[in-house]
Design a protein around this motif. Sequence first.
Motif, mmCIF file in Angstrom:
data_model
loop_
_atom_site.group_PDB
_atom_site.id
_atom_site.type_symbol
_atom_site.label_atom_id
_atom_site.label_comp_id
_atom_site.label_asym_id
_atom_site.label_seq_id
_atom_site.Cartn_x
_atom_site.Cartn_y
_atom_site.Cartn_z
ATOM 1 N N TYR A 206 25.958 52.315 45.807
ATOM 2 C CA TYR A 206 27.246 52.805 46.309
ATOM 3 C C TYR A 206 28.293 51.708 46.117
ATOM 4 O O TYR A 206 28.061 50.545 46.438
ATOM 5 N N SER A 207 29.468 52.089 45.617
ATOM 6 C CA SER A 207 30.523 51.108 45.343
ATOM 7 C C SER A 207 31.395 50.880 46.579
ATOM 8 O O SER A 207 31.551 51.776 47.425
ATOM 9 N N ASP A 208 31.988 49.700 46.643
ATOM 10 C CA ASP A 208 32.938 49.423 47.727
ATOM 11 C C ASP A 208 34.359 49.869 47.368
ATOM 12 O O ASP A 208 35.280 49.736 48.182
ATOM 13 N N GLY A 209 34.554 50.373 46.155
ATOM 14 C CA GLY A 209 35.852 50.919 45.765
ATOM 15 C C GLY A 209 36.797 49.948 45.096
ATOM 16 O O GLY A 209 37.868 50.348 44.629
ATOM 17 N N CYS A 214 33.829 49.132 40.877
ATOM 18 C CA CYS A 214 33.823 50.453 40.241
ATOM 19 C C CYS A 214 33.415 50.358 38.777
ATOM 20 O O CYS A 214 32.747 51.258 38.242
ATOM 21 N N GLN A 219 28.775 56.276 40.398
ATOM 22 C CA GLN A 219 28.853 56.869 41.733
ATOM 23 C C GLN A 219 28.297 58.286 41.821
ATOM 24 O O GLN A 219 27.557 58.622 42.734
ATOM 25 N N ARG A 248 34.168 61.992 49.573
ATOM 26 C CA ARG A 248 35.340 61.194 49.208
ATOM 27 C C ARG A 248 35.218 60.738 47.760
ATOM 28 O O ARG A 248 34.126 60.645 47.209
ATOM 29 N N TYR A 249 36.370 60.499 47.167
ATOM 30 C CA TYR A 249 36.396 59.853 45.854
ATOM 31 C C TYR A 249 36.535 58.355 46.059
ATOM 32 O O TYR A 249 37.389 57.889 46.810
ATOM 33 N N VAL A 250 35.659 57.610 45.400
ATOM 34 C CA VAL A 250 35.608 56.167 45.606
ATOM 35 C C VAL A 250 36.190 55.419 44.418
ATOM 36 O O VAL A 250 36.942 54.455 44.586
ATOM 37 N N CYS A 251 35.848 55.870 43.204
ATOM 38 C CA CYS A 251 36.250 55.179 41.977
ATOM 39 C C CYS A 251 36.895 56.167 41.000
ATOM 40 O O CYS A 251 36.630 57.372 41.059
ATOM 41 N N THR A 288 41.184 55.347 45.987
ATOM 42 C CA THR A 288 39.929 55.089 46.678
ATOM 43 C C THR A 288 39.919 55.756 48.046
ATOM 44 O O THR A 288 40.911 55.710 48.785
ATOM 45 N N ASN A 289 38.781 56.391 48.371
ATOM 46 C CA ASN A 289 38.546 57.078 49.638
ATOM 47 C C ASN A 289 39.440 58.301 49.833
ATOM 48 O O ASN A 289 39.703 58.718 50.963
#
Length: 600
Positions: A206-209, A214, A219, A248-251, A288-289
């Motif tokens: 899992y990415s931190d964004g 990214c 993801q 949620r969208y992260v990247c 992000t998020n």
Amino acid sequence: ERVRERVRERVRERVRSLFFRLEKKSSSVMRFHLLPPLALIACVCLSAPASAQEDAPTSTGTTMDAPACPARPAPFCTEPLTEETTPDPANPIAPGTLVQGTNGPNAGEMTLEHEAWSTPESRFDYTWPSPEEREAAIANGTFVDYNINIAGIKGYNGRWFMTTPRWKGGVPATVVEYLPKGSDVEGASPDKDLFKPWPSWHWNRYSDGTPEDCNSTIQYTHAALVDIKGRLWVIDNGAADLFVDTGRYVCPPKVMAFDIAECDANPDTCEPVVHYVLPQECARFGGTNTPVTGGGPIQFLNDLAVDPVTDWIYITDANFPTPPNDGLPGSEYTGGVIGLNVELGICNRVSSMETDIVQEAPTGSQFIVNGANIALSQSADGIALDPISDDVVFTSIGAYSTWTMPAAALRDPTLTNDERAAAISRVMVKDDQTDGFTVDPQGNLWMGGMQSSSVRKYVRDEWGYFDPNPEIVFSDCSLGVWFDSFGDDIGGNKIVSASNEITLFFCELFPGAGIPCPPAPDRTFAFRIFSAPITGGTSMDTIMAKADTWTEGWPDYAALAAGEDGIGLASDTTSGSSTHTSFKILAFTGMLALIFMHLH
């Protein structure tokens, strides 16, 4: 293989040249191979709602004032499975079993390569670096075993590459290699089906964004593809937990390709040979998020096809509901098809196709699978590149039509969205909905039948047209629930597909009378890998004989993107003008004949 690839490249160049010339010389994008058979082009097969499926139009055409549509070749699975018809997890089918469809004389035969069950007593698992890391993932919620299911599958030299989308929370890896229990594959368990994160755990975390993170993570992958050069292609939506409240969208969305041999040798250090973040005009990213549920999915990159000769990539953006008009490019669209070339830095898109395609809904988007009521209406879902015509072929789950457009229209950066949309045509009408499909190297079209739990093969005649009456290779209401993905097994000369019983996995989304929907930890479902040999198809010699009469040439797309004249063809040759005019005359004459037939 080298000779075969060169022959295919030669055919593609000639077909591309002809189609591109016609498109550039025509204001209405009139296409040569869509003229005959005219009856199929005009046929709009609109079925009755799910509650009246038995009244859907067949070859008699009695229920609607419309041209006749193909007859139903396989029975529909409208009733829930009973205790007698439900497969038994305690007695899985042995690998390599020839399975015979049980639904009457149309059923055929396929090989069931593997059957894998997820039950409360035994769930799918991963090849963890250590027991401690597995326990930590369970504790922090990044591993929830009953939330794991597969979507895409591709074969490569006896191996199975799969995607395990982050539909729900707790999916620790989204691109994996499947290690069947009891197999002799390195790392396999004698009593448990395992997924090995590929190319590594590092890439699947899992990415931190952050931009840096990214760029080095995957993801959410719904579809992957292995090409003849031994590269694994993935499309990353950049999302997490897509269909739950925490989605949620992260990247930003991106496309990557990994060299399989290189990553097998150095899994912890291998880098993608292709890495491309899609620009906003091709696939929207709100940051992000960005919540998925609050504003609706802003993009859903669902499937891809790759031309290994030119490295052009074609992607469907399914994008379920209409997103808000928030000012981002493409915010007024509900989905589309993307064509991109990383080396040239070109990314083109056709959107706003819902008028003709998605609006086969609501009737097309409402159907029944084993008693479960389905309502889905994306613009585009499955996609394939036709090696014979160089067409991009795609479909929507909520439609009875299969659509096609010249790949040249997605490569040309000078065309507008409306011009690309005008190049889309209905190539075939079918009696059932479809999720994944593929076109094999022989030019046969393979797809699943959602309501009939079937595998269908559409062969071609000597001129390359798909026969609208499919060969039902397999049909079984208990074993073939929801064929999500198709692909040719590189090195195996066979088509592979997987059913994933998504209606049981997502029973809360697809309710049905008499169908139990226990809490997620108590659900039982399975995926099954099927295969069938690639046989028949269009003779390459026949196609080559026709291709020898076609015009040489290849547009310079980089020059076109720079605003230069990159056509590479004579712009006003007599032969080109007369050829195009003759096609227009033929089309006009054919339509008059169709009108006359309809009136009488």
